[in-house]
Scaffold this motif. Sequence first.
Motif, mmCIF file in Angstrom:
data_model
loop_
_atom_site.group_PDB
_atom_site.id
_atom_site.type_symbol
_atom_site.label_atom_id
_atom_site.label_comp_id
_atom_site.label_asym_id
_atom_site.label_seq_id
_atom_site.Cartn_x
_atom_site.Cartn_y
_atom_site.Cartn_z
ATOM 1 N N MET A 158 0.846 -1.200 0.000
ATOM 2 C CA MET A 158 0.000 0.000 0.000
ATOM 3 C C MET A 158 0.881 1.250 0.000
ATOM 4 S SD MET A 158 -2.841 1.019 2.896
ATOM 5 C CE MET A 158 -3.390 -0.650 3.178
ATOM 6 N N ASN A 159 0.496 2.191 -0.838
ATOM 7 C CA ASN A 159 1.228 3.450 -0.939
ATOM 8 C C ASN A 159 0.514 4.531 -0.143
ATOM 9 O OD1 ASN A 159 3.608 3.948 -2.291
ATOM 10 N ND2 ASN A 159 2.675 3.427 -4.283
ATOM 11 N N ILE A 160 1.166 5.033 0.903
ATOM 12 C CA ILE A 160 0.495 6.023 1.749
ATOM 13 C C ILE A 160 1.219 7.357 1.694
ATOM 14 C CG2 ILE A 160 -0.190 6.587 4.119
ATOM 15 C CD1 ILE A 160 -0.202 3.557 4.654
ATOM 16 N N GLY A 161 0.472 8.404 1.424
ATOM 17 C CA GLY A 161 1.031 9.755 1.462
ATOM 18 C C GLY A 161 0.667 10.391 2.785
ATOM 19 N N LEU A 162 1.640 11.012 3.431
ATOM 20 C CA LEU A 162 1.358 11.710 4.695
ATOM 21 C C LEU A 162 1.051 13.164 4.391
ATOM 22 C CD1 LEU A 162 4.032 10.789 7.394
ATOM 23 C CD2 LEU A 162 1.594 10.221 7.384
ATOM 24 N N PHE A 163 -0.077 13.638 4.893
ATOM 25 C CA PHE A 163 -0.362 15.068 4.798
ATOM 26 C C PHE A 163 -0.317 15.634 6.219
ATOM 27 C CE2 PHE A 163 -3.778 18.478 4.548
ATOM 28 C CZ PHE A 163 -2.878 19.450 4.114
ATOM 29 N N ILE A 164 0.745 16.380 6.498
ATOM 30 C CA ILE A 164 0.915 16.979 7.823
ATOM 31 C C ILE A 164 0.606 18.473 7.677
ATOM 32 C CG2 ILE A 164 2.517 17.347 9.761
ATOM 33 C CD1 ILE A 164 1.982 14.361 9.152
ATOM 34 N N PRO A 165 -0.609 18.898 8.039
ATOM 35 C CA PRO A 165 -1.016 20.280 7.773
ATOM 36 C C PRO A 165 -0.105 21.308 8.460
ATOM 37 C CG PRO A 165 -2.890 18.934 8.396
ATOM 38 C CD PRO A 165 -1.669 18.130 8.684
ATOM 39 N N LEU A 222 -6.453 10.280 10.279
ATOM 40 C CA LEU A 222 -5.743 9.138 10.869
ATOM 41 C C LEU A 222 -6.699 8.182 11.595
ATOM 42 C CD1 LEU A 222 -3.066 7.723 11.664
ATOM 43 C CD2 LEU A 222 -3.049 9.169 13.707
ATOM 44 N N VAL A 223 -7.642 8.746 12.365
ATOM 45 C CA VAL A 223 -8.549 7.900 13.151
ATOM 46 C C VAL A 223 -9.385 7.005 12.239
ATOM 47 C CG1 VAL A 223 -10.562 7.901 14.688
ATOM 48 C CG2 VAL A 223 -8.654 9.460 15.133
ATOM 49 N N GLU A 224 -9.961 7.574 11.193
ATOM 50 C CA GLU A 224 -10.794 6.736 10.327
ATOM 51 C C GLU A 224 -9.937 5.769 9.511
ATOM 52 O OE1 GLU A 224 -11.608 10.204 6.954
ATOM 53 O OE2 GLU A 224 -13.212 8.832 7.486
ATOM 54 N N PHE A 225 -8.739 6.186 9.150
ATOM 55 C CA PHE A 225 -7.847 5.276 8.415
ATOM 56 C C PHE A 225 -7.511 4.061 9.277
ATOM 57 C CE2 PHE A 225 -3.559 3.915 6.978
ATOM 58 C CZ PHE A 225 -3.898 3.529 5.689
ATOM 59 N N LEU A 226 -7.135 4.317 10.531
ATOM 60 C CA LEU A 226 -6.817 3.204 11.431
ATOM 61 C C LEU A 226 -8.045 2.331 11.648
ATOM 62 C CD1 LEU A 226 -4.693 5.030 14.172
ATOM 63 C CD2 LEU A 226 -3.839 3.521 12.378
ATOM 64 N N HIS A 227 -9.166 2.978 11.896
ATOM 65 C CA HIS A 227 -10.385 2.243 12.245
ATOM 66 C C HIS A 227 -10.963 1.465 11.063
ATOM 67 C CE1 HIS A 227 -14.671 1.644 13.126
ATOM 68 N NE2 HIS A 227 -14.298 1.555 14.386
ATOM 69 N N TYR A 259 -3.715 5.983 -0.442
ATOM 70 C CA TYR A 259 -4.388 6.745 0.607
ATOM 71 C C TYR A 259 -3.528 7.950 0.972
ATOM 72 C CZ TYR A 259 -7.325 2.660 1.415
ATOM 73 O OH TYR A 259 -8.204 1.631 1.264
ATOM 74 N N VAL A 260 -4.206 9.053 1.319
ATOM 75 C CA VAL A 260 -3.501 10.177 1.927
ATOM 76 C C VAL A 260 -4.002 10.239 3.361
ATOM 77 C CG1 VAL A 260 -2.918 12.607 1.761
ATOM 78 C CG2 VAL A 260 -3.648 11.360 -0.285
ATOM 79 N N VAL A 261 -3.094 10.177 4.325
ATOM 80 C CA VAL A 261 -3.500 10.127 5.732
ATOM 81 C C VAL A 261 -3.019 11.389 6.443
ATOM 82 C CG1 VAL A 261 -3.327 8.837 7.901
ATOM 83 C CG2 VAL A 261 -3.417 7.621 5.714
ATOM 84 N N SER A 262 -3.919 11.970 7.228
ATOM 85 C CA SER A 262 -3.589 13.219 7.905
ATOM 86 C C SER A 262 -4.033 13.149 9.365
ATOM 87 C CB SER A 262 -4.305 14.375 7.211
ATOM 88 O OG SER A 262 -3.982 15.579 7.855
ATOM 89 N N PRO A 263 -3.167 13.542 10.300
ATOM 90 C CA PRO A 263 -3.561 13.496 11.712
ATOM 91 C C PRO A 263 -4.295 14.770 12.117
ATOM 92 C CG PRO A 263 -1.268 14.129 11.551
ATOM 93 C CD PRO A 263 -1.763 13.972 10.145
#
Lengths: 244, 453
Positions: free
Chosen positions: A1-8, A106-111, A73-77
């Motif tokens: 899986m390719n995950i992009g981190l979006f850190i605002p 992040l929460v919905e991605f983990l869940h 996926y792009v995941v953002s905390p």
Amino acid sequence: MNIGLFIPCYVDALYPQVGVLTYRLLRKLLPESHIDYPLEQTCCGQPMGNAGFQKLSNGLVEKYDKLFSAFDYVVSPSASCAAYVRTFYPLTYRHPCKAASHTMDLVEFLHDVVRPASLPARFPYTVSLHNSCHGVRELGLSSPSEKVVERYSKMRSLLSLVSDIHIVEPERPDECCGFGGMFSIEEPHVSACMGMDKLERHIQTGADFITGPDSSCLMHLQGLAMKSGKQIQFKHIVEILTAF
Amino acid sequence: MTRHAQLAKTFLTCRDAAVHHDHTFWHVRENRDHMAQAVPEWEQLRSLASDIKAHTLSHIDTYLEQFEARATSNGVYVHWARDAREYCETVLHLLKEKDVTKVVKSKSMLTEECQLNPFLEAADIEVVETDLGERILQLMKLPPSHIVMPAIHIKKEDVGKCFEKMLGTEKGNADPTYLTYAARQHLRHHFLTAGAGLTGANFAVAQTGDIVVCTNEGNADMSTSIPPLHIVSMGIEKLIPDLESMAVFHRLLARQGTGQPTTTFTSHFHRPRPGCEMHVILVDNGRSQILSRKDHWQTLKCIRCGACMNTCPVYRRSGGYSYSYFIPGPIGINLGMLRDARKHAGNLSACTLCQSCDCVCPVKVDLSQQIYLWRQELDTLGLANRQKKIMSQGMQLVFNHPRVYSGALRFAPVINKLPRRLTGVRINTWAMAHEMPQFATKSFHELWKEGNL
């Protein structure tokens, strides 16, 4: 899986540990995945949009799509930023854009995607959940109190994997804390009043910590708590999911 | 600060009253939740109600004509009014024709919108509001602060004082039962002597020509049972197709508005009483213009239940009078902008975009989304706040140029060390109630580049 981190932007500048822990947690839970952080990212554009200058953020929308469309996926905390990207970018473009639709908090991605059966985390404290508005009503992190739907909370489900934690929720569990970005500057009195009311309700639960998926709401409440000498402490949810 | 923000500040200086206001309306919200949760098909009802309204509005020409034909065949006179002026003149003409010098009125927000009362009073017609809240406000010469509970912000002690002066009640007696009884006696006299009764309409049924009026006090029924002339004022958006649709709205309205399973009285007016006359005035006053607006036509679905106000955390903490339009809260912000954007732009700040209103609205008006869209239009209208514009332009510069952004990140921690007078209250409203957050010595950007995770 390719995950992009979006850190605002504001997490980047004020709460980098939230970004670091997000990366470490994903790394640990998804060892096979490729996680990348495109360096040209900055802000989602929400502060401008809410202030009435969405047109000034059009460049950011295009850039976001360019930087992130190749990821699965792009995941953002940061629930509010993720919600802004997913809800408002298609309106700006007036057509669906891939990067926006694949962006998750992040929460919905983990869940929803990672679905860990257990977490090697321990947090022996009482923690009050801060259900931030955009997380609840745009991303569906929990069932909105207004609606007649089955009750659930993705934050609570994840946190219940942490050992020795005691989870509580304030009265009026998803009433807005009054941050609202530009709102807190334009309507400082109502914003502070809403924030103090929210803070009081969190404190009444007897919690040691307030936690949530948005450092922005927490920043507002923490600023108020410090100014008024309240002892309660604040942690982004990733700090608890990785605590030991 | 915007007009709303300034008036909200004043409202909040009286802390006890502000807390009371918040608790009162939150309690209504809780009652509403309790009612909604007891109806398992609640969300289906909302979708149905939204669809019925969207359907009716998109076929409004057909339904208006059907309603007119049906009501006319029931013996009701139907009039059309393009705007507030034409509407007020129609009412006055009908009253003059019958030599009416006094009217009793049940609650109608349309008459407030069109400023009917001052218009009639200028023509020497006595206007008596018969909804208790509205009557109190009329005696106090105050506007409503909420569309369903217009006088809820007034304390019973103040009502007592007002009644002492105006109705001759006992000195110092603020017992609600006593005051209500006094009001009832006082209004009874007016019901018996008025030449006409004016009501609004919660719904108008095209298929049958029914006018449906919902009240808790029965005052609409009193207003229409004795005087020989009944005049109904309704905005054209009040139409619904048939009685089956009415059943959907009947289940939603009171549960949403006041947390009751139904209003105490739901009256269907089909035709005039024997020997009497019934007139319906269909008022446009800008509604067909709203219908033509791609982004904002949905506001016409509103059934004026007031739930968006009750749930709005900003309304509860700023009160009805902090808004410049006579309808406050989320729906009022939007209707005010549609009425006169220049005059009411100062209300747009009164929203955190929390979307609680969107989730309670029984007809799914996307209230917060529309407030967001209005904010985007302010700059084009020349009404944008300069400070916000400069801030947004600054953000555009920084965020669109990654190099400027990383430079700013490196520089940011310096701000932590600035003396407080440079980050303090005078130039930074945030510092009024907050301690400033601290910039990290190293941003995530820098940590990632260093490979130090």
